[in-house]
Structures are given as C-alpha cells and as structure tokens.
Scaffold this motif. Structure first.
Motif, short mmCIF file in Angstrom:
data_model
loop_
_atom_site.label_atom_id
_atom_site.label_comp_id
_atom_site.label_asym_id
_atom_site.label_seq_id
_atom_site.Cartn_x
_atom_site.Cartn_y
_atom_site.Cartn_z
N UNK A 125 2.65 72.12 31.29
CA UNK A 125 1.39 71.23 31.52
C UNK A 125 2.02 69.61 32.05
N UNK A 126 3.09 69.39 31.31
CA UNK A 126 3.52 68.14 31.78
C UNK A 126 3.94 68.08 33.06
N UNK A 127 4.64 69.09 33.17
CA UNK A 127 5.26 69.04 34.90
C UNK A 127 4.37 69.13 35.77
N UNK A 128 3.17 69.90 35.44
CA UNK A 128 2.04 70.22 36.60
C UNK A 128 1.43 68.93 36.68
N UNK A 129 0.93 68.19 35.77
CA UNK A 129 0.47 67.06 35.72
C UNK A 129 1.01 65.84 36.25
N UNK A 130 2.48 65.76 36.15
CA UNK A 130 3.36 64.89 36.61
C UNK A 130 3.28 65.16 38.16
N UNK A 131 3.34 66.20 38.60
CA UNK A 131 3.61 66.44 40.10
C UNK A 131 2.10 66.29 40.84
N UNK A 132 1.16 66.59 40.08
CA UNK A 132 -0.09 66.55 40.86
C UNK A 132 -0.67 64.97 40.91
N UNK A 133 -0.52 64.51 39.55
CA UNK A 133 -1.05 63.15 39.36
C UNK A 133 -2.38 62.71 39.33
#
Length: 812
Positions: A370-378
């Motif tokens: 989730x951290x990677x997902x939200x970091x990339x989506x912003x």
C-alpha cells in the motif's frame, strides 16, 4: 481496557538466600508474547545482564529458564515487565525455582507445542517506519519490495495456522529463506532476528498482474506500475492484500466510482478511502489528536472522520483569496489546474464515495504494498472490501477471478496464501476514546480476560455482523468480523472460522451458546455441538458483552437499543432497559411497542415503520394524513392494504425497537424511505441532528404496566409532526428527537438506584446519541460504560453469549 497483570514471580522462591548464590528460575509468560519479537527481546536482555538459560515459545505463551545470581535474576524479572518490545503485553507471569542446571550460554530453543493451546495470537501489524524507509531506499536490497517486514510489523493472524507461532506453522512455510534472510533471522543484533515472515525479493512472495481470465500481464515491480497506470485511467483493480482482496479505484474519478457502485450493486453505502499520508487526510477531514493516533497505530484501521466543509473554488470572487492562501494548511496542496475559469481549486473527491454523509471512512497505507501504491499514485483511492455485495471477502486469487470478475478490470495478486479472511477494521472516537465498530485486521482476534480458566466453549453470535467467540484458558477470544449469515457463502465462512479456531488452538467445542431466535443460522450451528446449546436473549448478550469487556459485576443497568432481537415474550425487542442480577436479568423498562407491517420488509423500508408508528397513534385514521411523507409513498390502494394487514395482524409484528423508531423518524422527516444498507435511514436522522445545535426535548411519558416501565414516544412524535407542518426544519426536529431519547434514558436511570450503567446495541453507533446520553448520566453521578475494544453492534453479541455460558458453568 487492558487486563491487570497477574504477577506470581515470587511464588515458590526462597527469599532468605545468599545474593551471590546461583539461582535457576523458570518463568511462564502469557499475553501478546508471540509474533512481537519477544524471544529476541528476552535473548538480548539475558545477554546484557549476563544470565544463562533458554527461551522458547509454547502452546500457551513463552517459557524462560534463567540462571545466575539472585540480584541479576531479580533485575531480569523487573526488566521483563518494564522494557517490553513494541506491541507486546504480559497478562500473566508465573515463576518457580528449580535446581541449578547446565546451560551453554543463553539460547532460543525450538518451540514446544505440547499442552493446551492458549497462547494469545497477535493481530496483523502495520508496516513499521524502518521497513517503510527500506522499501524507498534504492541502495537497500528490499527496495520497492512489497512484502518487507520484521519482528515489529507485518502479517500475523492472517498467516498463522497453528501455535506456537513459528514459520513452519504459517503460510510462509512454502518460502525458503535465502542465505541473506537466514543470516538476518539468526543474528541477535538484527531487527529480523526470529522474524517468522522474513523474506526478500530473492526468496519471498512476489506480485503478478492478471487480466480477468487469469492471464499474466506483468510481474514484480512492472505489475505494480501497470496497476497504478490502470487506476489512473479509471479502471477497477482488485488487490490481494494482507487479509483478502480490496477493490481499488481513483477516488477523484466520478465515473470510475459510480462504475464500481453499479458493478458491486452498492447504490449508496459509503466506500472507505486510503490516503497517501496524514497531510493529505487533513485536506479533506478534521483530525483530532486521538484520531491521528488511531490512524497511525499498528492496527491502522479505517477511522470515521468529519469532512471539512467544501467550497466552490471556481467562483471568481474566491480566486484572489485562494491565490494568497496557497500556504494555508488546508490549501497548501492546492494546484493550478486548467479549467474554464482558470482558477485554483483544492483536490477533489467524488461525492459518490460517501453520498449524503458528513463523514469519510479514512485509512493510511498499512502494508509495504500500500505504501508503494500510494506513493506512486499520490492521490486518495477508494479501497473497499473485495467481495460481491453481502458476501465474504475473497482471499484466494482463483476464487477472486470467479467472484470479482464481473467487478474488477485487473487483478494485482501475490502468491502468499491467506490463512483466514480479514476485512479492514472500522473505528470512531467517542468522548476522546477510540471505539471499534468492526473488529478485523489489526484488532482480531480480540481477547478479553475472565476471572479463571473455563472449558472450551463456543458462542455462535448473531445473524447480522456475525462473529464467533470461544473460551481459551482464562480468556474469551472473539473472531474477526464474518458478516451477514443470510447467504450460503457467509455460512461457509462462519464454519471455516469455527474450524480454524479449533485447529489453531487445538481444542474441541463440546459446549455452545447462541441467540434465542430459532431460525438464525448461528443458532442452528450451535445445536450441532455435543451438548444442549444455551440460548441467550439478544439484548442480555449485548449488555453482558459490555460488562465482560469492562470487568463489571452485577448489579448493572443495561440500556440495550438496536434494531431487532427476539424477546423472552416472543415479541421483537430493541428498546430495552435490563436490570442485570447474579442470576440473570429483569426487563426493567422498554419503549412503547408499535406494529411492523410486512415483518422483515420494514427493515429495508423505513416508511413501513413510520406507518406502524402512525397507526399506533391514530389507527385507520392515519389514511387521512396525506401531507405526511410516509403516506405519500403509497398509492391509496396499497396504503389501504398495508393498513388492513396491520388491523388484522397479518404478517405484522409488535416491536419496541429503538432502531425501527429511528427509521420511522427518518421517513416522517422525509430523510429516507428505504434502506439500501443497514442503518442508512437512522444515520440520516443522526446527520440531520448534527447539523443543528442542541435543542430542547419534546415531551414523553413514563408509565408502568405489568411491573415494567414503558416509555411512550407518542407525545414526541405528535409534537414533531406539528412542527413539521409548521415548516420547522428537519434538522431541528431530528435534534429535538435525539434530546428526547436521551431524556428517556435519564428518566429510567433516575428511577433506579443502580450506579453502573451500560450503553450497548447498534443504536449506540450513533455518536451523538451515545455522547449526549453518557454526558447526562455522568452529570447524575452514574458510572457509564460503553464498548471500546468490542463492537457495540451485533459483532459483540458472541462475547456476551460466551460470558453467559461461562457464568452458567461456574454455577453448576
């Protein structure tokens, strides 16, 4: 409420001894001591103090043997309690002295799986800051690895198959650690020393992106990048998370959110949101210090937060104000975007995420994925349970293709099996204290201490929001949220939870407790155990649940308000005041009853509850009240049919339900005529009242019939209708009705000398009702209790049933 520590570390020890004499102690420890790095902590502590011995997991906790001089062993015992690692807690500590033995230093021994399994199983833990830092460090070997974890974080309950908690007893057993991971696992100075789910890109689980036929589109980080691109394009992605699938969609994209609603057959129930970080959350929601702590906790649940007021930022007069306010906290992320007016505006969330709702259900990233997902989506995304409407959450990728193929466009999956399904937990803050609405990931299993050990007992819970509970030693363990038992798949999930509990704790249930309603599936399941099942009245179970959570003993006055529960007289209860005694309960008071035409249809049609209330007041003359919203809902012929079935008592039930009374008020005020999800209409009455300031209550009467006090709501309803006809706003009327219901509670409490008051049942999910009732009762000098660790709704029923069964066993 944290249970008191039972500390028997002096038991069996000689006190008058030479401080330099060698002492060998065996310490048995119970509590949250598996899956939290407790053995590595003990190892380091013994090394630092200079003690010899061993530590090992057992089926009921952790056992430590230490040997050294008495000063050092005393210091060790003190530090064992005062310097616990994060997430660990000790509920019991027993110590005995043994003859000196030969130890080769201090070692971590293989686990002992003999004896009864009573160890407290840890919930899953959100990714710790150290692991999050590693996945964003390009020089780290776990850079962008979505299954990074350590002893302080990661999967626990979702992967464990048996206790003691060791890798071979988890779903990680299929992944053999590489040399680097093995070195970390065996290094006492490493954060991953004995971290059971330890893995890396070389040896651990990996990602794949599938199409709806199960064809592999991409793997590893490429799969992740393609999934992010799909979300940006407005597609629906089914993500296999830590406890099951989630359906993800861009929360800013109205068309995508509405497409998800249409495919999921979920017309208006709010969706949960995941935000990249707390800063983003504050742009849209008001966040108190306690709410912030809950959001950032290791449980990382969905938290219900007040929305910030929205502003039409495209208005020309606001443009210069917004330009000069770009550094204000609420607007500091505002971006200059091309639009017809060329104006500035704040980030957008689709109104379809939570229509007509002043709250948003918000969570932060809690796994590395989730951290990677939200970091990339912003940007915020909808992250809702991956299940067809009213069915259990999917946990297996192949099942998900079948169950979610008509909903999701793509599937982002991994190859780590999930041992049991876990939805996201839901929490709100009441009077500065977190209160759990749904206990699942991060909280489940919930363990509540009882006075002494009990034989293995099963409680099968309620029909809606089902959980099961069972005894394990001196504790009652409540399962994760299972859901509505109307469908066959939910019933399979319930049986799987029972089987899983027996396997995990190595027990067999011979005794059971259930609801008194004979038609509930949960009741029928209880009847399949060896002995006769104990039937526990629904509202009594609600009160016992809260009492057990807080360690209360009779006498207690329980205010148990909800939608439906079969009473001891065969009627449908729901607005109850129960005096709890050592031998059971007495129905001290209740709301005046009214008819529910169509029975269960009234649950989904608040207008039917309103017709029942109006009929109770005016009889068939209610047909002449054509100016009232519920009357306007029906053609004259249909209205006459419904009034006739009420008069003839055909498929009509009498109820004292506070939940149905809230539904009737919603219909009368024109706020809702049908429920598309449970509690929808009652929520609209709460939201309307919250839009108004405190208002004086309407009149009501308290009368005594057949030894029980009856709270008559008729004066309140008539006064509300009069004000409605005089064009008083629905918000003001809703606020006055809330004040009236609070004063009804106060009136009954005043009539009793009982000091301990419990507020329980689904109606007390209404924060306004709960807070005002609690504040008024505290002002009277009463001790007031409500649920915090266990849901106040039917998710807490199983705990009360189990407590009733334990009480019965102790009296035999």
């Amino acid at each position: 409420m944290k249970p008191p520590l039972v500390d028997n570390r002096r038991a069996g020890r000689v006190t008058d001894i030479d401080p330099a004499a060698t002492q060998h102690l065996r310490i048995r420890i119970s509590g949250h001591v598996q899956g939290v790095g407790f053995r590595p902590f003990v190892y380091r502590l013994a090394q630092d103090i200079g003690l010899k011995g061993t530590v090992r997991n057992t089926s009921d906790g952790v056992t430590v043997d230490i040997q050294g001089d008495s000063v050092s062993t005393d210091r060790f015992c003190d530090c064992l309690i005062s310097q616990l690692p994060p997430h660990a807690s000790v509920s019991r500590l027993d110590t005995i002295s043994l003859p000196p033995a030969e130890f080769d230093g201090f070692t971590i021994e293989n686990s002992d799986d003999q004896g009864s399994a009573a160890a407290t199983v840890m919930p899953d833990l959100a990714a710790c800051p150290e692991c999050v830092q590693e996945i964003f460090d390009s020089a780290n070997r776990r850079y962008r690895y979505p299954f990074t974890n350590c002893t302080r974080c990661g999967p626990r309950y979702s992967i464990i198959e048996a206790v003691p908690y060791d890798r071979p007893r988890t779903t990680m057993k299929r992944f053999t650690m590489c040399d680097d991971c093995r070195a970390e696992y065996e290094n006492p100075e490493d954060r991953r020393f004995h971290a059971q789910p330890n893995a890396c890109p070389v040896c651990g689980p990996h990602l794949e992106l599938w199409d709806c036929q199960g064809g592999v589109i991409a793997r590893h980080d490429q799969a992740f990048g393609a999934a992010c691109d799909a979300i940006r394009r407005g597609l629906i992605v089914a993500l296999k998370g830590i406890g099951g699938f989630q359906l993800l969609v861009d929360a800013r994209n109205d068309a995508a959110v509405n497409r998800l609603r249409e495919r999921k057959h979920r017309p208006s129930k709010p969706f949960a949101l995941m935000f990249p970080d707390l800063e983003h959350v504050r742009e849209f929601c008001v966040v108190s210090a306690i709410e912030q702590d809950v959001l950032l906790s290791a449980a990382s649940p969905i938290v219900l937060l007040h929305r910030r007021p929205t502003v039409d930022t495209s208005h020309p007069r606001l443009m210069p104000i917004l330009k000069s306010a770009r550094q204000m906290p609420i607007l500091k992320r505002a971006r200059q975007m091309p639009s017809s007016a060329g104006s500035y505006y704040t980030p957008h969330i689709s109104e379809s995420v939570a229509p007509h709702n002043p709250y948003l259900g918000v969570m932060l990233p809690y796994t590395p994925l989730h951290h990677l997902l939200m970091h990339d989506l912003g940007t915020p995304i909808v992250a809702t349970s991956g299940n067809p409407s009213e069915e259990p959450i999917c946990t297996d990728e192949h099942d998900a293709l079948r169950e979610l193929g008509a909903i999701a466009d793509l599937f982002l999956i991994h190859d780590r099996p999930i041992a049991r399904p876990l939805d996201d937990s839901v929490v709100h803050v009441v009077m500065n204290r977190p209160s759990i609405i749904r206990a699942a990931r991060g909280y489940a299993p919930v363990s509540v201490s009882i006075d002494s050990a009990a034989p293995p007992c099963l409680a099968t819970g309620a029909h809606l929001k089902n959980t099961i509970a069972f005894t394990s030693g001196a504790q009652i363990v409540i399962s994760q949220h299972i859901g509505d038992l109307s469908g066959p798949k939910s019933r399979v999930a319930m049986q799987a939870a029972i089987d899983s509990s027996q396997n995990l704790y190595s027990i067999k249930f011979h005794l059971a407790a259930c609801d008194v309603h004979p038609d509930y599936h949960s009741t029928q399941v209880a009847g399949r155990t060896d002995g006769d099942a104990l039937a526990v009245q629904h509202h009594y179970a609600h009160v016992l649940s809260c009492m057990t959570e807080h360690g209360l003993t009779p006498p207690v006055l329980g205010v148990s308000w909800d939608g439906t529960g079969l009473g001891t007289d065969g009627a449908i209860w729901g607005g109850e005041f129960l005096r709890i005694t050592e031998s059971g309960f007495e129905r001290m008071a209740h709301l005046r009853t009214f008819p529910l035409p169509g029975g269960d249809k009234a649950i989904t049609e608040p207008r039917r509850s309103a017709l029942g209330v109006l009929y109770e007041i005016w009889g068939t003359e209610v047909a002449n009240c054509g100016d009232l919203a519920p009357i306007q809902q029906y053609p004259e012929s249909d209205l006459n049919v419904i009034l006739r079935i009420i008069a003839q008592d055909v498929n009509t039930f009498k109820t004292s339900s506070a939940g149905r009374l809230f539904d009737a008020l919603a219909s009368l005020l024109g706020l809702a005529q049908v429920n598309t999800f449970e509690g929808e209409a009652a929520m609209q009455v709460q939201f309307a009242a919250e839009r108004s300031r405190y208002c004086n209550p309407y009149p009501f009467t308290l009368v005594v019939r057949d030894g029980a006090a009856i709270l008559d709501w008729e004066p309140m309803v008539q006064a509300a209708i009069d004000e409605l006809r005089n064009k008083t706003s629905a918000d003001t009327i809703a606020a006055r009705c809330h004040s009236t219901l609070v004063e009804m509670i106060v009136a009954v409490v005043k009539s009793s000398d009982i000091r301990s008051i419990v507020l329980t049942g689904g109606c007390f999910q209404n924060r306004l009702l709960l807070e005002r009732a609690a504040q008024r009762l505290v002002s009277l000098g009463r001790q007031v209790y409500w649920h915090e660790r266990v849901p106040t709704n039917d998710g807490g029923i199983s705990l009360g049933q189990a407590a009733a069964l334990v009480n019965k066993i102790r009296k035999v």
